[in-house]
Design a protein around this motif. Structure first.
Motif, PDB file in Angstrom:
ATOM      1  N   ARG A  42       0.854  -1.264  -0.028  1.00  6.58           N
ATOM      2  CA  ARG A  42       0.145   0.068   0.070  1.00  6.58           C
ATOM      3  C   ARG A  42       0.494   1.233  -0.222  1.00  6.58           C
ATOM      4  N   PHE A  43       2.424   0.942  -0.106  1.00  7.63           N
ATOM      5  CA  PHE A  43       2.795   2.287  -0.069  1.00  7.63           C
ATOM      6  C   PHE A  43       2.570   3.611  -1.334  1.00  7.63           C
ATOM      7  N   THR A  66       5.244   2.128   6.267  1.00  9.96           N
ATOM      8  CA  THR A  66       5.041   0.793   7.109  1.00  9.96           C
ATOM      9  C   THR A  66       4.801   1.216   8.254  1.00  9.96           C
ATOM     10  N   ALA A  67       6.066   1.734   9.037  1.00 14.22           N
ATOM     11  CA  ALA A  67       5.936   2.635  10.582  1.00 14.22           C
ATOM     12  C   ALA A  67       4.470   3.654  10.746  1.00 14.22           C
ATOM     13  N   LEU A  68       4.108   4.189   9.927  1.00 10.30           N
ATOM     14  CA  LEU A  68       3.112   5.393  10.075  1.00 10.30           C
ATOM     15  C   LEU A  68       1.680   5.015   9.980  1.00 10.30           C
ATOM     16  N   LEU A 114       7.161  -1.351  15.353  1.00 13.91           N
ATOM     17  CA  LEU A 114       5.988  -2.569  14.869  1.00 13.91           C
ATOM     18  C   LEU A 114       5.947  -3.242  16.141  1.00 13.91           C
ATOM     19  N   GLY A 115       6.907  -3.301  16.698  1.00 16.77           N
ATOM     20  CA  GLY A 115       6.730  -3.979  17.686  1.00 16.77           C
ATOM     21  C   GLY A 115       7.136  -5.900  17.748  1.00 16.77           C
ATOM     22  N   GLU A 131       5.923 -10.307   7.782  1.00 18.46           N
ATOM     23  CA  GLU A 131       4.274  -9.610   6.926  1.00 18.46           C
ATOM     24  C   GLU A 131       4.576  -8.064   6.464  1.00 18.46           C
ATOM     25  N   TYR A 132       6.079  -7.641   7.010  1.00 14.93           N
ATOM     26  CA  TYR A 132       6.215  -6.554   6.896  1.00 14.93           C
ATOM     27  C   TYR A 132       7.883  -5.780   6.310  1.00 14.93           C
ATOM     28  N   PRO A 133       8.225  -4.779   5.360  1.00 14.16           N
ATOM     29  CA  PRO A 133       8.938  -5.129   5.328  1.00 14.16           C
ATOM     30  C   PRO A 133      10.649  -5.393   5.473  1.00 14.16           C
TER      31      PRO A 133
END
Ligand code: TGC
Ligand code: FAD
Length: 392
Positions: free
Chosen positions: A5-6, A268-270, A346-347, A354-356
């Protein structure tokens, strides 16, 4: 990996500094990365394999030789378009950007800049379409930051030279059909030559067990009395300035690429900070998380401005190697810091595929090391501003 979703981040309206062509190039590469890289890259990184099926797509978006003239198969684009292509590819993965920057700046660039007309016509069109892939052999087991001490040699043997020695940490080596290799002749001068897969005595063992750049293939180049025709030697350059000239172009591309990796981590973090609820609130509502995000976008924006200006200077042939060093060093360091902070935001999810972010973070450990380490680039800046050489 969930759907990509970038969204680009342009806090200082930098798009207004780009031409319509720049934006078109950037947007089409972004779409290609979303469609053909993001859905598969995590799986390939996990299994430590380069996704060879994307080579055609990389050629299709013009990632091989964007600034090489069209008559040799290149894109004939300017340096800012080249930078934006590297930014968008590295937004997907640094390893994929490595493949593209090696092909463009470390293989096509020296053939175009230092090669004979015959060499240009023989190799460049095939390299541009990805029908032929190349690699670049400068680093040796005992000579990394100081390539001038290299031990690989060529010896004159009439119509050919005999090549002996080895190179280490070579991106694309395991599958490349050609290698641009730097070796010393009998006079001790560094010469560049094209070595082709299949030449007797030439092998490319793969390097395994990397925790970084796992979707990029890395290997050695081993030369055991390889007979290379003299027509494969670059006629137009001698000395360390040959390989270092190529590095100027690749380091410039990395400066842009690192912005891509940083933007992906920030984005991603936002989004995560807006969606993840703890203590009854999105974590983005806590001041500590806002500090991290505010600092990230500030650093990304500073890097964007620095790099755009460098692109303008490069287009005008005014960018100095020391300016390129400063941008490579600053931007890769900026990206690695952002990746580390974003991962924490993202803990536990931050350490998964799951995340880059974790993949970017690990990749950037190579990027901060290759093409001149963080410290080597600092010393280049130090030498430029003081006039004192701290290397010798
Ligand atoms: P030094 O005596 O300073 O210079 C020797 C000659 O080279 C000239 N020169 C340059 N020319 C063009 N561009 C540059 N950036 C240049 N820097 C220096 C210099 O003018 C001189 O020319 P001449 O005509 O007088 O002979 O050289 P030195 O031996 O003291 O070394 C300087 C140093 C340490 C900065 C240099 O060796 C260096 O940059 N070391 C880092 C090595 C490095 O970056 N290796 C990268 C390997 S390739 C790679 O990592 C690919 S990763 C690919 C991927 O996957 O993306
Ligand atoms: P060293 O030079 O041994 O450095 C070790 C440490 O000492 C570093 O921290 C360095 O900064 C520091 N140091 C060295 N000299 C000084 C000094 N004078 N003052 C202060 N500190 C110093 N090379 C290629 O030719 N082609 C490729 O395609 C390529 N791809 C790569 C892909 C990957 C994944 C990696 C990891 C590397 C790749 N490299 C490639 C090699 C890369 O360029 C070298 O790793 C890099 O230049 C550093 O050399 P080294 O690893 O030998 O470290």
């Amino acid at each position: 990996m969930p759907q990509d979703r970038f969204q680009g981040h342009d806090y200082f309206l930098m798009d207004e500094l780009l031409t319509e062509e720049h934006r078109l190039v950037r947007d089409s590469v972004r779409e290609w990365v979303k469609r053909d890289v993001s859905p598969i890259i995590e799986e390939y990184a996990q299994k430590a394999e380069f996704p060879k099926q994307i080579i055609k797509g990389l050629a299709g978006i013009g990632a091989f030789g964007p600034y090489i003239p069209a008559e040799y198969g290149g894109g004939g684009m300017d340096q800012i378009s080249y930078g934006l292509i590297m930014q968008e590819i590295e937004r997907g993965d640094s390893g994929v950007r490595s493949t593209a920057s090696v092909q463009s700046s470390l293989v096509m660039y020296p053939i175009y800049s230092y090669g004979s007309e015959e060499q240009r016509r023989k190799y460049l069109p095939k390299l541009a379409t990805g029908e032929m892939m190349g690699c670049f052999g400068l680093t040796e087991p005992n000579h990394g930051s100081n390539p001038s001490g290299m031990l690989t040699t060529i010896r004159d043997a009439g119509d050919h030279v005999v090549l002996n020695g080895s190179k280490m940490w070579i991106s694309n080596a395991p599958f490349a059909q050609i290698a641009v290799v730097w070796a010393k002749d009998e006079e001790g001068s560094i010469r560049g030559l094209v070595v082709e897969r299949g030449m007797e005595g030439f092998s490319t063992p793969e390097t395994h067990n990397k925790w970084s750049l796992r979707a990029s293939a890395t290997g050695e180049l081993v030369f055991d009395n390889v007979k290379v025709p003299k027509s494969n030697i670059f006629p137009n350059v001698k000395g360390l300035k040959g390989p270092l000239g190529c590095l100027n172009s690749a380091r410039y591309g990395i400066a842009w690429g690192a912005i891509g990796a940083a933007m992906d981590c920030y984005d991603t973090a936002l989004r995560y900070s807006q969606e993840r609820i703890q203590f009854g609130k999105p974590i983005g509502a806590f001041q500590l998380q806002q500090k991290k995000l505010a600092e990230m976008i500030t650093e990304i924006t500073k890097a964007q401005l620095l790099t755009w200006r460098l692109g303008v200077l490069k287009n005008e042939n005014r960018a100095t190697p020391a300016q390129i060093s400063m941008a490579k060093r600053n931007n890769v360091n900026m990206a690695i810091q952002i990746a580390r902070e974003a991962r924490q935001m993202l803990g536990g999810m931050g350490i998964t595929g799951e995340y880059p972010i974790m993949r970017h973070m690990m990749n950037l450990e190579s990027v901060i090391t290759y093409e001149g380490t963080h410290d080597i680039h600092l010393l280049i800046t130090g030498m430029d501003v003081t006039g004192f050489n701290a290397f010798n």
